[in-house]
Design a protein around this motif. Structure first.
Motif, mmCIF file in Angstrom:
data_model
loop_
_atom_site.group_PDB
_atom_site.id
_atom_site.type_symbol
_atom_site.label_atom_id
_atom_site.label_comp_id
_atom_site.label_asym_id
_atom_site.label_seq_id
_atom_site.Cartn_x
_atom_site.Cartn_y
_atom_site.Cartn_z
ATOM 1 N N LEU A 1 97.664 112.006 -69.295
ATOM 2 C CA LEU A 1 98.804 112.429 -70.101
ATOM 3 C C LEU A 1 100.050 112.582 -69.230
ATOM 4 O O LEU A 1 101.165 112.298 -69.670
ATOM 5 N N PHE A 2 99.840 113.006 -68.000
ATOM 6 C CA PHE A 2 100.962 113.126 -67.069
ATOM 7 C C PHE A 2 101.655 111.776 -66.902
ATOM 8 O O PHE A 2 102.878 111.687 -66.881
ATOM 9 N N ASP A 3 100.856 110.704 -66.773
ATOM 10 C CA ASP A 3 101.436 109.368 -66.613
ATOM 11 C C ASP A 3 102.338 109.009 -67.785
ATOM 12 O O ASP A 3 103.416 108.433 -67.613
ATOM 13 N N ILE A 4 101.885 109.339 -68.992
ATOM 14 C CA ILE A 4 102.664 108.992 -70.185
ATOM 15 C C ILE A 4 103.910 109.868 -70.301
ATOM 16 O O ILE A 4 105.024 109.373 -70.467
ATOM 17 N N ALA B 1 93.148 97.941 -58.467
ATOM 18 C CA ALA B 1 92.502 98.648 -59.577
ATOM 19 C C ALA B 1 92.161 100.080 -59.192
ATOM 20 O O ALA B 1 91.758 100.869 -60.038
ATOM 21 N N LYS B 2 92.313 100.418 -57.930
ATOM 22 C CA LYS B 2 91.928 101.740 -57.464
ATOM 23 C C LYS B 2 93.162 102.622 -57.302
ATOM 24 O O LYS B 2 94.032 102.349 -56.475
ATOM 25 N N LEU B 3 93.201 103.686 -58.073
ATOM 26 C CA LEU B 3 94.351 104.587 -58.076
ATOM 27 C C LEU B 3 94.621 105.150 -56.690
ATOM 28 O O LEU B 3 95.773 105.202 -56.242
ATOM 29 N N GLU B 4 93.572 105.592 -55.989
ATOM 30 C CA GLU B 4 93.766 106.206 -54.681
ATOM 31 C C GLU B 4 94.387 105.231 -53.694
ATOM 32 O O GLU B 4 95.240 105.605 -52.890
ATOM 33 N N ASP B 5 93.948 103.971 -53.736
ATOM 34 C CA ASP B 5 94.534 102.961 -52.848
ATOM 35 C C ASP B 5 96.011 102.758 -53.177
ATOM 36 O O ASP B 5 96.853 102.598 -52.284
ATOM 37 N N PHE B 6 96.328 102.753 -54.474
ATOM 38 C CA PHE B 6 97.721 102.580 -54.915
ATOM 39 C C PHE B 6 98.588 103.724 -54.398
ATOM 40 O O PHE B 6 99.677 103.495 -53.836
ATOM 41 N N LEU B 7 98.124 104.955 -54.554
ATOM 42 C CA LEU B 7 98.894 106.105 -54.083
ATOM 43 C C LEU B 7 99.009 106.106 -52.553
ATOM 44 O O LEU B 7 100.047 106.492 -52.000
ATOM 45 N N ASP B 8 97.947 105.667 -51.876
ATOM 46 C CA ASP B 8 98.011 105.542 -50.413
ATOM 47 C C ASP B 8 99.105 104.558 -50.014
ATOM 48 O O ASP B 8 99.885 104.806 -49.085
ATOM 49 N N GLU B 9 99.137 103.420 -50.706
ATOM 50 C CA GLU B 9 100.132 102.385 -50.395
ATOM 51 C C GLU B 9 101.550 102.904 -50.606
ATOM 52 O O GLU B 9 102.449 102.650 -49.797
ATOM 53 N N VAL B 10 101.760 103.639 -51.705
ATOM 54 C CA VAL B 10 103.093 104.162 -52.000
ATOM 55 C C VAL B 10 103.490 105.222 -50.969
ATOM 56 O O VAL B 10 104.634 105.255 -50.501
ATOM 57 N N THR C 1 94.130 106.743 -72.585
ATOM 58 C CA THR C 1 93.715 107.948 -71.865
ATOM 59 C C THR C 1 92.215 108.194 -71.971
ATOM 60 O O THR C 1 91.720 109.204 -71.487
ATOM 61 N N GLY C 2 91.499 107.251 -72.578
ATOM 62 C CA GLY C 2 90.063 107.416 -72.759
ATOM 63 C C GLY C 2 89.253 106.823 -71.625
ATOM 64 O O GLY C 2 89.672 106.805 -70.468
ATOM 65 N N ALA C 3 88.070 106.316 -71.958
ATOM 66 C CA ALA C 3 87.142 105.756 -70.965
ATOM 67 C C ALA C 3 87.806 104.632 -70.176
ATOM 68 O O ALA C 3 88.574 103.846 -70.716
ATOM 69 N N GLY C 4 87.478 104.587 -68.880
ATOM 70 C CA GLY C 4 88.044 103.552 -68.025
ATOM 71 C C GLY C 4 89.525 103.693 -67.801
ATOM 72 O O GLY C 4 90.230 102.708 -67.554
ATOM 73 N N ALA D 1 91.489 102.024 -64.873
ATOM 74 C CA ALA D 1 91.591 100.578 -64.729
ATOM 75 C C ALA D 1 93.063 100.213 -64.589
ATOM 76 O O ALA D 1 93.940 100.847 -65.177
ATOM 77 N N ARG D 2 93.342 99.169 -63.815
ATOM 78 C CA ARG D 2 94.726 98.806 -63.513
ATOM 79 C C ARG D 2 95.542 98.566 -64.784
ATOM 80 O O ARG D 2 96.678 99.044 -64.909
ATOM 81 N N LEU D 3 94.987 97.838 -65.733
ATOM 82 C CA LEU D 3 95.732 97.526 -66.955
ATOM 83 C C LEU D 3 96.035 98.785 -67.765
ATOM 84 O O LEU D 3 97.089 98.881 -68.399
ATOM 85 N N LYS D 4 95.122 99.766 -67.734
ATOM 86 C CA LYS D 4 95.376 101.005 -68.464
ATOM 87 C C LYS D 4 96.429 101.849 -67.752
ATOM 88 O O LYS D 4 97.240 102.525 -68.399
ATOM 89 N N MET D 5 96.431 101.820 -66.426
ATOM 90 C CA MET D 5 97.475 102.543 -65.697
ATOM 91 C C MET D 5 98.848 101.963 -66.038
ATOM 92 O O MET D 5 99.794 102.697 -66.351
ATOM 93 N N ILE D 6 98.932 100.643 -65.984
ATOM 94 C CA ILE D 6 100.183 99.967 -66.324
ATOM 95 C C ILE D 6 100.536 100.222 -67.791
ATOM 96 O O ILE D 6 101.702 100.440 -68.142
ATOM 97 N N GLY D 7 99.512 100.233 -68.647
ATOM 98 C CA GLY D 7 99.719 100.457 -70.075
ATOM 99 C C GLY D 7 100.271 101.832 -70.371
ATOM 100 O O GLY D 7 101.144 101.991 -71.246
ATOM 101 N N ARG D 8 99.797 102.859 -69.643
ATOM 102 C CA ARG D 8 100.299 104.222 -69.872
ATOM 103 C C ARG D 8 101.781 104.321 -69.523
ATOM 104 O O ARG D 8 102.557 104.965 -70.223
ATOM 105 N N VAL D 9 102.153 103.686 -68.423
ATOM 106 C CA VAL D 9 103.558 103.710 -68.012
ATOM 107 C C VAL D 9 104.427 103.002 -69.054
ATOM 108 O O VAL D 9 105.484 103.507 -69.455
ATOM 109 N N ALA D 10 103.957 101.853 -69.518
ATOM 110 C CA ALA D 10 104.721 101.090 -70.515
ATOM 111 C C ALA D 10 104.843 101.866 -71.820
ATOM 112 O O ALA D 10 105.916 101.897 -72.451
ATOM 113 N N PHE D 11 103.741 102.516 -72.236
ATOM 114 C CA PHE D 11 103.774 103.291 -73.475
ATOM 115 C C PHE D 11 104.734 104.467 -73.341
ATOM 116 O O PHE D 11 105.544 104.743 -74.248
ATOM 117 N N GLY D 12 104.645 105.180 -72.225
ATOM 118 C CA GLY D 12 105.528 106.327 -72.021
ATOM 119 C C GLY D 12 106.988 105.923 -71.992
ATOM 120 O O GLY D 12 107.849 106.613 -72.558
#
Length: 371
Positions: free
Chosen positions: A307-310, A246-255, A347-350, A353-364
């Motif tokens: 917005l960058f994610d989308i 759920a943590k963006l920084e950890d995800f980017l570190d892993e990648v 792109t709003g509050a929260g 969150a992992r589901l919103k990160m995944i959601g932005r990619v799917a929407f884009g």
């Protein structure tokens, strides 16, 4: 002049009297219990570390990962006060607070949040390496690991009472002002170079490619802290990996680590693919508008990672199609996504969150598949 400078150096060196040694945390805790170590001198800032930061420090102690030293100053009565390392010291005290009777400290200011109240036991959060730490406390952690924490050693640098008051002041200010805090991406780049991987340099090369900086149009401050490189990493990450945390920084570190250690090939074809994404965006909006929110018919505000994610990831995942569409069509796609309720929610509050990160990619991916 040279002689005077040499004499001045010798004179000032005698003003700073230090000792250095390693000490077990159990010994420091016992000194704190006895009132021999003070962590609330008036010039120190309060305990502010988040639970995540506290968890990472506990994890480092358990894994024997080197951590910065604790700086103590010896008072005239023989007791000590912490002049650097309050956050780390407070983290350990809070974790073991149930063992410390009558704990009171100005470090926990009145009305402090639970995560910074030294009288309330720590409940650890998600840890980057030791996944099993989450939700553990002193009361629920295995005894073996509690002993590991108690007997973990930390380097202590002691500014002895023979030092002058001015030396004590200078040491404190130098410790707290001499360094510039590294951004997350600067830390990643430094870490990646330890693997002898060229990926950090490749990110830098892409960041300096034509169209990239202009398409992003970041502030001088963000560019200086490697915001462009982080955006490129973010594009590659969301375009090729699915967040496991759920943590963006950890995800980017892993990648970053995955690519640096050969988990994904970042060759010339991939480099061209990334730069082509920014070329498509630049051709439509050459001044960074694609990553600004649109209100009342105008693009406003600063660069939006959400917005960058989308936009960027959406185009990356549909690059062949997007390279063929007209500039007018690409502009229209970017403008119209601001009217989509789904995009607004993602792109709003929260938003991290992992589901919103995944959601932005799917929407884009879906939005720019229209081509």
């Amino acid at each position: 002049m040279t002689k005077n400078l040499v004499d001045e150096v010798e004179e000032q060196r005698h003003e700073v009297v230090v000792d250095s040694y390693t000490q077990m945390w159990s010994e420091l805790i016992n000194q704190f219990k006895a009132g021999d170590v003070e962590i609330d001198p008036l010039y120190q800032r309060g305990f502010r570390w988040t639970v995540d930061q506290q968890t990472r420090y506990i994890e480092s102690l358990l894994l024997n990962i080197p951590t910065p030293p604790i700086f103590l100053a010896e008072k005239q009565n023989g007791s000590f006060e912490v002049i650097d390392g309050l956050q780390r010291f407070s983290t350990v005290v809070k974790f073991f607070c149930e063992e410390i009777k009558g704990l009171t400290s100005k470090v926990s200011a009145a009305g402090a949040p639970v995560e910074n109240d030294l009288n309330i036991p720590t409940i650890l959060s998600h840890a980057p390496i030791l996944k099993g730490l989450e939700k553990l406390s002193r009361a629920t952690m295995p005894d073996t690991l509690l002993r590991t924490l108690r007997y973990a050693r930390v380097q202590v640098i002691l500014l002895k009472k023979e030092s002058s008051p001015l030396a004590k002041f200078n040491v404190f200010t130098r410790l707290n002002r001499s360094g510039t805090t590294l951004s997350n991406q600067e830390i990643r780049n430094c870490s990646a170079r330890l693997t002898e991987s060229p990926f950090a340099d490749q990110l830098m090369a892409v960041a300096n490619s034509e169209f990239v900086c202009d398409a992003l149009k970041m502030s001088v401050k963000d560019r200086a802290s490697m915001g462009v490189q982080e955006s490129i990493l973010r594009l590659i990450a969301f375009g090729n990996y699915k967040p496991t945390t759920a943590k963006l920084e950890d995800f980017l570190d892993e990648v970053m680590y995955s690519i640096s250690s050969g988990g994904m090939k970042f060759d010339e074809n991939e480099k061209k693919k990334v730069t082509d994404v920014f070329k498509v965006i630049y051709n439509a909006y050459p001044d960074g508008e694609a990553f600004r929110f649109r209100k009342n018919g105008k693009f406003t505000g600063g660069f939006s990672p959400n917005l960058f994610d989308i936009v960027a990831v959406g185009i990356y995942l549909n690059l062949s199609k997007c390279k063929k569409v007209s500039v007018d069509r690409m502009r229209k796609l970017i403008v119209e996504l601001h009217d989509q309720d789904e995009a607004i929610k993602l792109t709003g509050a929260g938003s991290n969150a992992r589901l919103k990160m995944i959601g932005r990619v799917a929407f884009g991916k879906k939005w720019f598949s229209k081509g």
